[in-house]
Write an enzyme that holds these catalytic residues in place. Structure first.
Site, PDB file in Angstrom:
ATOM      1  N   GLU A  84      10.599  66.001 -45.191  1.00  0.00           N
ATOM      2  CA  GLU A  84       9.271  66.075 -44.549  1.00  0.00           C
ATOM      3  C   GLU A  84       9.335  66.938 -43.299  1.00  0.00           C
ATOM      4  OE1 GLU A  84       7.100  62.432 -43.807  1.00  0.00           O
ATOM      5  OE2 GLU A  84       8.203  61.410 -45.370  1.00  0.00           O
ATOM      6  N   GLY A 141       7.034  58.855 -35.011  1.00  0.00           N
ATOM      7  CA  GLY A 141       6.857  60.216 -34.515  1.00  0.00           C
ATOM      8  C   GLY A 141       8.003  61.164 -34.816  1.00  0.00           C
ATOM      9  N   HIS A 143       2.542  63.419 -46.523  1.00  0.00           N
ATOM     10  CA  HIS A 143       2.614  62.162 -47.276  1.00  0.00           C
ATOM     11  C   HIS A 143       3.969  62.101 -47.991  1.00  0.00           C
ATOM     12  CE1 HIS A 143       1.216  58.703 -49.471  1.00  0.00           C
ATOM     13  NE2 HIS A 143       1.688  59.244 -50.566  1.00  0.00           N
ATOM     14  N   GLU A 150     -12.072  63.459 -47.833  1.00  0.00           N
ATOM     15  CA  GLU A 150     -12.579  62.118 -47.524  1.00  0.00           C
ATOM     16  C   GLU A 150     -11.829  61.002 -48.241  1.00  0.00           C
ATOM     17  OE1 GLU A 150     -16.782  62.476 -48.136  1.00  0.00           O
ATOM     18  OE2 GLU A 150     -16.836  64.203 -46.786  1.00  0.00           O
TER      19      GLU A 150
HETATM   20  C1  GRF Z   1       6.106  59.743 -42.766  1.00  0.00           C
HETATM   21  O1  GRF Z   1       6.841  59.273 -43.868  1.00  0.00           O
HETATM   22  C2  GRF Z   1       4.837  60.424 -43.218  1.00  0.00           C
HETATM   23  O2  GRF Z   1       4.976  61.087 -44.440  1.00  0.00           O
HETATM   24  C3  GRF Z   1       3.897  59.266 -43.376  1.00  0.00           C
HETATM   25  O3  GRF Z   1       4.199  58.424 -42.293  1.00  0.00           O
HETATM   26  C4  GRF Z   1       5.558  58.611 -41.914  1.00  0.00           C
HETATM   27  C5  GRF Z   1       5.576  58.939 -40.453  1.00  0.00           C
HETATM   28  O4  GRF Z   1       6.872  59.023 -39.959  1.00  0.00           O
HETATM   29  N1  GRF Z   1       2.524  59.713 -43.416  1.00  0.00           N
HETATM   30  P1  GRF Z   1       7.106  59.545 -38.486  1.00  0.00           P
HETATM   31  O5  GRF Z   1       6.234  58.691 -37.567  1.00  0.00           O
HETATM   32  O6  GRF Z   1       6.734  60.990 -38.423  1.00  0.00           O
HETATM   33  O7  GRF Z   1       8.573  59.304 -38.223  1.00  0.00           O
END
Ligand code: GRF
Length: 210
Positions: A176, A14, A111, A144
């Site tokens: 991210e 999270g 992602h 999808e």
């Molecule tokens: C992240 O690397 C996201 O890109 C991928 O899953 C991971 C989740 O990380 N889909 P977090 O739970 O937000 O720390």
């Protein structure tokens, strides 16, 4: 303009959820997280939500006979909480066409790779092992397929000579957090547009200048 009412689906740590909650708390993202739903009872994402006073729901996928019923339960939790947009922040299940139809063009995912390269799990490791020089992350609308929907934004992260798969993943994750919140700010400001392909090609996403 109506405030962005988010439902976040998360299966794990999270940290992306936390970045969203921090931006809201700091007053730099005009949004509300109405609920955090997880398919994993022990997901730390749920504790982060509870700490921020946000409603949570645990909906374990194994308790449902099929994906449609699991997704229907998630949709119901989102509806009851008043979530209008669905944010996948480390949600490790593929959503059904019925769910996506209900929240049409309202589901976004992050992602940890520069899509369309390296979809699926362990994307950072896949990229590292392939020997790419530029890795990164992508925020996209969900369709999808697996990590295949229209791309909203990407951030490149150079691979350093002394990187390991883990050190690279860590630097991607930092980006991210920034990219996800940026995209949500654009959504909140109604700056994201779908541009339909003229002769049936994929729709593309444009960002209206501020
Ligand atoms: C992240 O690397 C996201 O890109 C991928 O899953 C991971 C989740 O990380 N889909 P977090 O739970 O937000 O720390």
């Amino acid at each position: 303009m109506a405030i962005l009412e988010l439902g976040v689906l998360a299966s794990g740590t999270g940290s992306n959820l936390q970045a969203i909650l921090d931006a809201i708390a700091a007053g730099t993202l005009d949004a509300q997280v109405r609920i955090v739903v997880s398919n994993v009872r022990e997901a730390p994402a749920l504790q982060r939500a509870a700490k921020a006073g946000i409603a949570t729901a645990v909906i374990p996928h194994a308790q449902f006979p099929n994906r449609s019923e699991f997704d229907a339960a998630i949709a119901q939790a989102l509806d009851l909480a008043g979530a209008k947009w669905v944010v996948l922040a480390g949600f490790m299940r593929v959503l059904t066409p019925e769910f996506l139809k209900k929240f049409q063009r309202r589901v976004i995912n992050i992602h940890p790779a520069l899509l369309p390269a390296f979809p699926g799990v362990h994307a950072q490791k896949q990229a590292f092992e392939h020997g790419v020089k530029l890795a990164g992350c992508t925020v996209h609308f969900v369709d999808e397929g697996v990590d295949s929907g229209p791309i909203i934004a990407q951030c490149a992260v150079p691979v350093l000579d002394d990187d390991s798969a883990d050190s690279l993943a860590k630097r991607i994750l930092e980006q991210e957090h920034l990219l996800f919140v940026d995209v949500l700010r654009w959504l909140a400001a109604d700056r994201i547009r779908w541009v339909e392909g003229l002769s049936g090609e994929r729709p593309k996403i444009a960002i209206v200048p501020a």
